[in-house]
Design a protein around this motif. Structure first.
Motif, PDB file in Angstrom:
ATOM      1  N   GLU A 207     -19.731  21.068 -71.110  1.00  0.00           N
ATOM      2  CA  GLU A 207     -19.161  20.511 -69.879  1.00  0.00           C
ATOM      3  C   GLU A 207     -18.534  21.614 -69.024  1.00  0.00           C
ATOM      4  OE1 GLU A 207     -19.325  17.423 -68.872  1.00  0.00           O
ATOM      5  OE2 GLU A 207     -20.230  16.558 -70.678  1.00  0.00           O
ATOM      6  N   GLY A 208     -18.725  21.504 -67.709  1.00  0.00           N
ATOM      7  CA  GLY A 208     -18.176  22.504 -66.799  1.00  0.00           C
ATOM      8  C   GLY A 208     -16.666  22.575 -66.829  1.00  0.00           C
ATOM      9  N   ASP A 209     -15.996  21.441 -67.062  1.00  0.00           N
ATOM     10  CA  ASP A 209     -14.530  21.431 -67.081  1.00  0.00           C
ATOM     11  C   ASP A 209     -13.970  21.741 -68.470  1.00  0.00           C
ATOM     12  OD1 ASP A 209     -15.087  19.110 -68.478  1.00  0.00           O
ATOM     13  OD2 ASP A 209     -14.075  17.752 -67.078  1.00  0.00           O
ATOM     14  N   GLU A 210     -14.850  21.951 -69.451  1.00  0.00           N
ATOM     15  CA  GLU A 210     -14.475  22.290 -70.833  1.00  0.00           C
ATOM     16  C   GLU A 210     -13.564  21.243 -71.467  1.00  0.00           C
ATOM     17  OE1 GLU A 210     -13.034  26.452 -70.555  1.00  0.00           O
ATOM     18  OE2 GLU A 210     -14.893  26.944 -71.601  1.00  0.00           O
ATOM     19  N   CYS A 211     -13.729  19.984 -71.072  1.00  0.00           N
ATOM     20  CA  CYS A 211     -12.966  18.899 -71.677  1.00  0.00           C
ATOM     21  C   CYS A 211     -13.807  18.198 -72.747  1.00  0.00           C
ATOM     22  CB  CYS A 211     -12.526  17.881 -70.627  1.00  0.00           C
ATOM     23  SG  CYS A 211     -11.234  18.515 -69.511  1.00  0.00           S
ATOM     24  N   PHE A 212     -13.141  17.674 -73.764  1.00  0.00           N
ATOM     25  CA  PHE A 212     -13.859  16.982 -74.833  1.00  0.00           C
ATOM     26  C   PHE A 212     -13.301  15.579 -75.039  1.00  0.00           C
ATOM     27  CE2 PHE A 212     -10.431  19.343 -76.991  1.00  0.00           C
ATOM     28  CZ  PHE A 212      -9.811  18.338 -77.737  1.00  0.00           C
ATOM     29  N   GLU A 213     -14.193  14.704 -75.455  1.00  0.00           N
ATOM     30  CA  GLU A 213     -13.854  13.387 -75.984  1.00  0.00           C
ATOM     31  C   GLU A 213     -14.720  13.235 -77.226  1.00  0.00           C
ATOM     32  OE1 GLU A 213     -14.504  10.384 -73.063  1.00  0.00           O
ATOM     33  OE2 GLU A 213     -13.154  11.295 -71.588  1.00  0.00           O
ATOM     34  N   LEU A 214     -14.105  12.983 -78.370  1.00  0.00           N
ATOM     35  CA  LEU A 214     -14.867  12.990 -79.616  1.00  0.00           C
ATOM     36  C   LEU A 214     -14.147  12.198 -80.692  1.00  0.00           C
ATOM     37  CD1 LEU A 214     -13.185  15.107 -81.617  1.00  0.00           C
ATOM     38  CD2 LEU A 214     -14.272  16.813 -80.161  1.00  0.00           C
ATOM     39  N   GLU A 215     -14.871  11.992 -81.784  1.00  0.00           N
ATOM     40  CA  GLU A 215     -14.289  11.415 -82.983  1.00  0.00           C
ATOM     41  C   GLU A 215     -14.391  12.446 -84.094  1.00  0.00           C
ATOM     42  OE1 GLU A 215     -14.696   6.669 -82.855  1.00  0.00           O
ATOM     43  OE2 GLU A 215     -16.611   7.727 -82.986  1.00  0.00           O
ATOM     44  N   PHE A 216     -13.263  12.693 -84.752  1.00  0.00           N
ATOM     45  CA  PHE A 216     -13.194  13.642 -85.850  1.00  0.00           C
ATOM     46  C   PHE A 216     -13.292  12.892 -87.166  1.00  0.00           C
ATOM     47  CE2 PHE A 216     -10.411  15.881 -88.959  1.00  0.00           C
ATOM     48  CZ  PHE A 216     -11.200  17.008 -89.144  1.00  0.00           C
TER      49      PHE A 216
ATOM     50  N   GLN B  80      -9.107  13.740 -77.710  1.00  0.00           N
ATOM     51  CA  GLN B  80      -9.551  14.209 -76.400  1.00  0.00           C
ATOM     52  C   GLN B  80      -8.650  15.346 -75.953  1.00  0.00           C
ATOM     53  OE1 GLN B  80      -9.373  10.940 -73.667  1.00  0.00           O
ATOM     54  NE2 GLN B  80      -7.173  10.627 -73.920  1.00  0.00           N
ATOM     55  N   GLY B  81      -9.163  16.144 -75.045  1.00  0.00           N
ATOM     56  CA  GLY B  81      -8.386  17.268 -74.554  1.00  0.00           C
ATOM     57  C   GLY B  81      -9.275  18.296 -73.902  1.00  0.00           C
ATOM     58  N   LYS B  82      -8.792  19.516 -73.836  1.00  0.00           N
ATOM     59  CA  LYS B  82      -9.496  20.608 -73.196  1.00  0.00           C
ATOM     60  C   LYS B  82      -9.673  21.748 -74.186  1.00  0.00           C
ATOM     61  CE  LYS B  82      -9.670  22.977 -68.733  1.00  0.00           C
ATOM     62  NZ  LYS B  82      -9.050  23.101 -67.392  1.00  0.00           N
TER      63      LYS B  82
ATOM     64  N   LYS C 113     -18.080  13.642 -75.274  1.00  0.00           N
ATOM     65  CA  LYS C 113     -18.089  14.638 -74.207  1.00  0.00           C
ATOM     66  C   LYS C 113     -17.895  15.993 -74.889  1.00  0.00           C
ATOM     67  CE  LYS C 113     -16.015  15.783 -69.723  1.00  0.00           C
ATOM     68  NZ  LYS C 113     -14.961  15.439 -68.725  1.00  0.00           N
ATOM     69  N   ASN C 114     -18.903  16.858 -74.767  1.00  0.00           N
ATOM     70  CA  ASN C 114     -18.946  18.118 -75.512  1.00  0.00           C
ATOM     71  C   ASN C 114     -18.372  19.244 -74.661  1.00  0.00           C
ATOM     72  OD1 ASN C 114     -19.708  20.492 -76.866  1.00  0.00           O
ATOM     73  ND2 ASN C 114     -21.607  19.589 -77.634  1.00  0.00           N
ATOM     74  N   HIS C 115     -17.218  19.773 -75.034  1.00  0.00           N
ATOM     75  CA  HIS C 115     -16.556  20.782 -74.203  1.00  0.00           C
ATOM     76  C   HIS C 115     -17.314  22.104 -74.142  1.00  0.00           C
ATOM     77  CE1 HIS C 115     -15.185  21.207 -78.279  1.00  0.00           C
ATOM     78  NE2 HIS C 115     -14.362  22.209 -78.050  1.00  0.00           N
ATOM     79  N   PHE C 116     -18.273  22.310 -75.047  1.00  0.00           N
ATOM     80  CA  PHE C 116     -19.080  23.525 -74.981  1.00  0.00           C
ATOM     81  C   PHE C 116     -20.195  23.411 -73.938  1.00  0.00           C
ATOM     82  CE2 PHE C 116     -17.444  23.559 -79.387  1.00  0.00           C
ATOM     83  CZ  PHE C 116     -16.682  24.713 -79.294  1.00  0.00           C
TER      84      PHE C 116
END
Length: 293
Positions: free
Chosen positions: A277-286, A236-238, A272-275
């Motif tokens: 989302e308005g806040d450009e934050c992501f939550e994902l599994e790599f 997760q992050g921005k 949560k797709n940072h591309f």
């Protein structure tokens, strides 16, 4: 009766690209690739270059060499000959010649490089450089090592790692709405390692999971993300922090894991797709594709 459109040039070449990336060590002769695209061999060469921007031979050579760079750096127990064979080269001499032309050093010199101090192309981006400094301080969580089923997806290809990826996602989102397709399960295929491939040359694929097949193929096409053994990292992050996190996994975890990276692309599943989302934050599994040998 349902009318099925014949695939256009882009969708035909997409089928070829999918075949190439399924196993880059296999025999990827132009004659067989032309058959996949349903073109004569001569016409296939012209269409491939028009769609992709480089010749089919140059594309295959580049993909193989980029994968070889990963293997040399992260699988120190493999000999240069083994890496060359894994990447579809018949001799060390031809492999070394192509490798040096691409990276300006021999495979042996590349392997001796310090991956933590090497100049990384993505550090030229100020936001990613800031993310790199932040991630360097964070501990690396252990992944889950799991067998994953294959996933059937609709996709849009994109060249470049950066905010321009948003355009691919907006196109795929519009397509899903037009087709009445679910947009919930989103994946991104990472074909390139931006630690040594310039960001504008990296290849990315925006995907959504689908049921059934597409009735019309064009800008949006379909493929199957391979199943198999993967290391799954929760991240997760921005915006600006994902590529450094992926580099940290490749540089710190993979060489000490006792496992090898397969030639199929790594990918992410977005929660949560940072591309988008308005806040450009992501939550994902790599998902890092792995093998034991």
């Amino acid at each position: 009766m349902l009318f099925i459109m014949k695939p256009n040039a882009q969708s035909r070449i997409n089928d070829v690209l999918y075949h190439i990336h399924r196993d880059i060590s296999s025999d990827l002769g132009a004659r067989e690739l032309a058959k996949i695209a349903a073109y004569s061999e001569q016409h296939f060469h012209r269409v491939f270059k028009d769609v992709v921007g480089e010749s089919v031979a140059a594309y295959i050579r580049r993909v193989r060499i980029e994968y070889a760079a990963n293997q040399l750096m992260f699988s120190s127990d493999l000999t240069v000959l083994e890496v060359a064979n894994n990447c579809g080269f018949e001799s060390v001499s031809s492999f070394s010649r192509v490798f040096k032309k691409r990276f300006q050093v021999s495979p042996g010199e590349w392997r001796k490089g310090d991956i933590e101090t090497n100049d990384k192309p993505y550090l030229s981006d100020s936001e990613i450089a800031a993310g790199y400094r932040k991630v360097a301080k964070d501990p690396l969580a252990e992944p889950r090592i799991v067998e994953v089923e294959a996933r059937k997806v609709a996709y849009v290809r994109h060249k470049g790692y950066g905010r321009s990826i948003k355009q691919a996602w907006l196109l795929l989102q519009a397509w899903a709405k037009h087709e009445g397709r679910c947009f919930d399960r989103q994946f991104g295929l990472h074909h390139s390692n931006p630690a040594w491939i310039p960001l504008d040359q990296c290849r990315y694929v925006a995907c959504i999971e689908i049921e059934g097949s597409l009735s019309h193929r064009g800008k949006v096409n379909e493929l199957v993300i391979p199943g198999g053994l993967y290391g799954v990292f929760s991240l997760q992050g921005k915006y600006g922090e994902l590529l450094p996190q992926v580099s940290k996994i490749m540089e710190e975890w993979l060489p000490t894991s006792g496992l090898k990276m397969r030639s199929t692309p790594a990918y992410v599943e977005y929660h949560k797709n940072h591309f988008l989302e308005g806040d450009e934050c992501f939550e994902l599994e790599f998902y890092l594709p792995l093998s034991f040998y």
